[in-house]
Design a protein around this motif. Structure first.
Motif, mmCIF file in Angstrom:
data_model
loop_
_atom_site.group_PDB
_atom_site.id
_atom_site.type_symbol
_atom_site.label_atom_id
_atom_site.label_comp_id
_atom_site.label_asym_id
_atom_site.label_seq_id
_atom_site.Cartn_x
_atom_site.Cartn_y
_atom_site.Cartn_z
ATOM 1 N N VAL A 1 -4.138 -0.962 2.201
ATOM 2 C CA VAL A 1 -2.905 -1.216 1.694
ATOM 3 C C VAL A 1 -2.725 -0.346 0.266
ATOM 4 N N CYS A 2 -1.446 -0.229 0.032
ATOM 5 C CA CYS A 2 -0.941 0.644 -1.253
ATOM 6 C C CYS A 2 0.304 -0.034 -1.950
ATOM 7 N N TYR A 3 -0.059 -0.749 -2.992
ATOM 8 C CA TYR A 3 0.970 -1.326 -3.996
ATOM 9 C C TYR A 3 1.364 -0.122 -5.117
ATOM 10 N N ILE A 4 2.788 -0.005 -5.084
ATOM 11 C CA ILE A 4 3.347 0.857 -6.124
ATOM 12 C C ILE A 4 4.023 -0.027 -7.011
ATOM 13 N N GLY B 1 6.132 -2.826 5.835
ATOM 14 C CA GLY B 1 4.994 -3.528 6.506
ATOM 15 C C GLY B 1 3.915 -3.812 5.821
ATOM 16 N N GLY B 2 2.650 -3.962 6.582
ATOM 17 C CA GLY B 2 1.707 -4.363 5.815
ATOM 18 C C GLY B 2 0.818 -3.653 5.179
ATOM 19 N N TYR B 3 1.159 -2.447 4.986
ATOM 20 C CA TYR B 3 0.566 -1.169 4.328
ATOM 21 C C TYR B 3 1.072 -0.758 2.921
ATOM 22 N N TRP B 4 2.351 -0.972 2.752
ATOM 23 C CA TRP B 4 2.930 -0.099 1.570
ATOM 24 C C TRP B 4 4.015 -1.129 0.830
ATOM 25 N N ILE B 5 3.868 -1.147 -0.357
ATOM 26 C CA ILE B 5 4.841 -2.057 -1.032
ATOM 27 C C ILE B 5 4.926 -1.827 -2.369
ATOM 28 N N PRO C 1 9.564 5.975 -14.069
ATOM 29 C CA PRO C 1 7.967 5.845 -14.420
ATOM 30 C C PRO C 1 7.625 4.865 -13.353
ATOM 31 N N ALA C 2 6.333 5.283 -12.675
ATOM 32 C CA ALA C 2 5.847 4.562 -11.427
ATOM 33 C C ALA C 2 4.373 5.294 -10.899
ATOM 34 N N GLY C 3 3.858 4.477 -10.344
ATOM 35 C CA GLY C 3 2.611 5.014 -9.770
ATOM 36 C C GLY C 3 1.994 3.806 -9.064
ATOM 37 N N ARG C 4 0.663 4.141 -8.409
ATOM 38 C CA ARG C 4 0.007 3.190 -7.779
ATOM 39 C C ARG C 4 -0.821 2.176 -8.588
#
Length: 353
Positions: free
Chosen positions: A59-62, A129-133, A91-94
């Motif tokens: 999973v990846c949260y941004i 979906g369930g992998y990138w938010i 300004p953004a990132g993981r």
């Protein structure tokens, strides 16, 4: 528990039992008011498709920040990455392991702009979906020094304020709707016509969708609660479902939940009003990278001949409840218009195109 009201559902020969929400059901009130002492009580169905999520694994949260100054200019940073060198972006990132969403966005703003950022509310959540938010916050600058080219590093080349970001050399134009949405959100927060929403700290290993379903019929508004059998008897909570990694969007998860709740779910369409609140701790080392999304969802009949008929509910696990007459007990107004003001928009990228 309140007395049972029996309303005839003319779509079948049987009647639909509608109950008043129990007086001790504070879960709905707390979910709506996003209170800090709120804890998820829902028991979502767990099967082999429900996988615990872990950052940098599945999973990846941004996080991103849209910040305005007193001149109504928006903060942008100039990218240092080779793939988008010298282009401008928010300004953004993981999110890093063992980091809360709020701490992550504060860190990203500081690293990329040199400024200290204090989030005041979520603006919107985008999911694929369930992998990138991606979680976009608004807030205020409370200190720091704006990064200049003399302080360029691997995080960014510089930062600056822009009156019209659309005329800049942007890394991607996907930030323009976020900027417009934030301007509207900030205006509503100033007039108190909307409610600020920030994540609540609550540990979860899965991605869980907890839903307040709403349907209008017979001039009233109804919701569906899930029955929990405990040692002291039956209690109630909001229905919940696990977000599968294979789901293209959260809406797919909701439709799967609705199939468990309604006897003829194919006869109904759902629409997500928005996010009432969300729960996350960021305790990766304890296996708690999951998130609980508390959503308001309306559903309506696909049939032109339904005439406001109530749906048939799976009575073994769920029950249909009439919203209390004294709505102030739970929330000032359960109307869709009011919920839209107090909800954070949820954008499903997996359904686009």
């Amino acid at each position: 528990m309140g007395e049972t009201d029996e309303l005839t559902n003319t779509s079948s020969s049987s009647s639909v039992d509608v109950m008043n929400i129990p007086d001790d059901f504070v879960n709905l009130k707390n979910a709506l008011q996003n209170t800090s002492n709120y804890q998820t009580l829902s028991k979502c169905s767990v099967d082999d498709e429900c996988k615990p999520v872990a950052l940098k694994y599945n999973v990846c949260y941004i996080v991103a920040a849209v910040v305005y100054n007193e001149k109504n200019e928006v903060l942008l940073i100039q990218e240092a990455k080779a793939s988008c060198y010298q282009k401008w972006y928010l300004p953004a990132g993981r999110v890093d392991p063992d980091e809360t969403l709020v701490d992550a966005v504060k860190r990203e703003v500081l690293e990329e702009s040199g400024l200290l950022f204090e989030p005041t509310s979520l603006v919107c959540v985008e999911e694929n979906g369930g992998y990138w938010i991606r979680f976009t916050f608004t807030g205020a600058i409370v200190g720091g020094d704006l990064k200049t080219v003399e302080n360029a590093d691997k995080e960014s080349l510089q930062a600056d304020w822009f009156e019209d970001p659309s005329s800049s050399n942007l890394r991607c134009k996907d930030i323009l709707p976020l900027i417009s949405r934030t301007k509207k959100c900030n205006a509503q927060l100033k007039t108190e016509s909307s409610v600020a929403v920030l994540p609540i700290h609550f540990a979860q290993s899965l991605l869980v969708i907890q839903v307040m379903f709403l349907i209008e019929a017979h001039g009233n508004r109804y919701t569906i609660l899930q029955k929990l059998d405990g040692s002291t008897g039956i209690s109630y909570t909001l229905p919940a479902v696990c977000l599968y990694q294979a789901d293209r969007s959260i809406l797919e998860s909701i439709q799967r939940l609705l199939a468990l709740i309604l006897m003829h779910s194919e006869m109904y369409s759902t629409e997500i009003v928005g996010i009432l609140g969300l729960e996350h701790t960021g305790h990766s080392s304890k296996g708690c990278d999951g998130i609980v999304f508390n959503l308001a969802v309306t559903f309506t009949s696909n049939s032109d001949t339904s005439n406001g008929k109530l749906p048939e509910v799976n009575g073994r696990q769920f029950e249909l409840f009439c919203a209390p007459k004294d709505l102030e007990t739970y929330t000032p107004d359960l109307s869709t218009e009011n919920l839209e003001k107090r909800c954070v928009p949820l954008i499903s990228l997996g359904l686009k195109g």
